[in-house]
Motif scaffolding. Sequence first.
Motif, mmCIF file in Angstrom:
data_model
loop_
_atom_site.group_PDB
_atom_site.id
_atom_site.type_symbol
_atom_site.label_atom_id
_atom_site.label_comp_id
_atom_site.label_asym_id
_atom_site.label_seq_id
_atom_site.Cartn_x
_atom_site.Cartn_y
_atom_site.Cartn_z
ATOM 1 N N LYS A 33 -5.602 2.474 3.448
ATOM 2 C CA LYS A 33 -6.392 1.776 5.475
ATOM 3 C C LYS A 33 -5.716 2.580 6.225
ATOM 4 O O LYS A 33 -6.505 2.071 7.580
ATOM 5 C CB LYS A 33 -5.981 0.912 5.347
ATOM 6 N N THR A 34 -4.615 3.735 6.782
ATOM 7 C CA THR A 34 -4.364 3.916 7.655
ATOM 8 C C THR A 34 -5.044 4.997 8.367
ATOM 9 O O THR A 34 -5.400 5.448 9.625
ATOM 10 C CB THR A 34 -2.788 4.167 8.296
ATOM 11 N N TYR A 55 -0.793 1.814 2.628
ATOM 12 C CA TYR A 55 -0.781 3.622 3.666
ATOM 13 C C TYR A 55 -2.517 4.041 3.589
ATOM 14 O O TYR A 55 -2.604 4.560 4.248
ATOM 15 C CB TYR A 55 -0.058 4.586 3.019
ATOM 16 N N ASP A 95 -4.805 8.187 6.807
ATOM 17 C CA ASP A 95 -3.673 8.829 7.157
ATOM 18 C C ASP A 95 -3.779 9.982 6.151
ATOM 19 O O ASP A 95 -3.176 9.374 5.095
ATOM 20 C CB ASP A 95 -2.359 9.039 7.554
#
Length: 67
Positions: free
Chosen positions: A49-50, A47, A52
């Motif tokens: 590396k997104t 998550y 967000d």
Amino acid sequence: MECRKEQNLKRCNCTYEPCPKKGMCCECLHYHLKMRQLPACCFPPEYEKTYDRSFELFAKLVKQGKI
């Protein structure tokens, strides 16, 4: 308080390469909190590396038991 940047870099999981705050946790935390986000170290790698880093995503992951 003295920043332990070199020590912090060893455990920093931020994948955003041009980030000037890497290893400077106080600056990173301040930056993200003012944008209603959490820093990379609060998220699992898949998550993080997104990019967000929202409170909402964090809450969703906690609710799903992923954090």
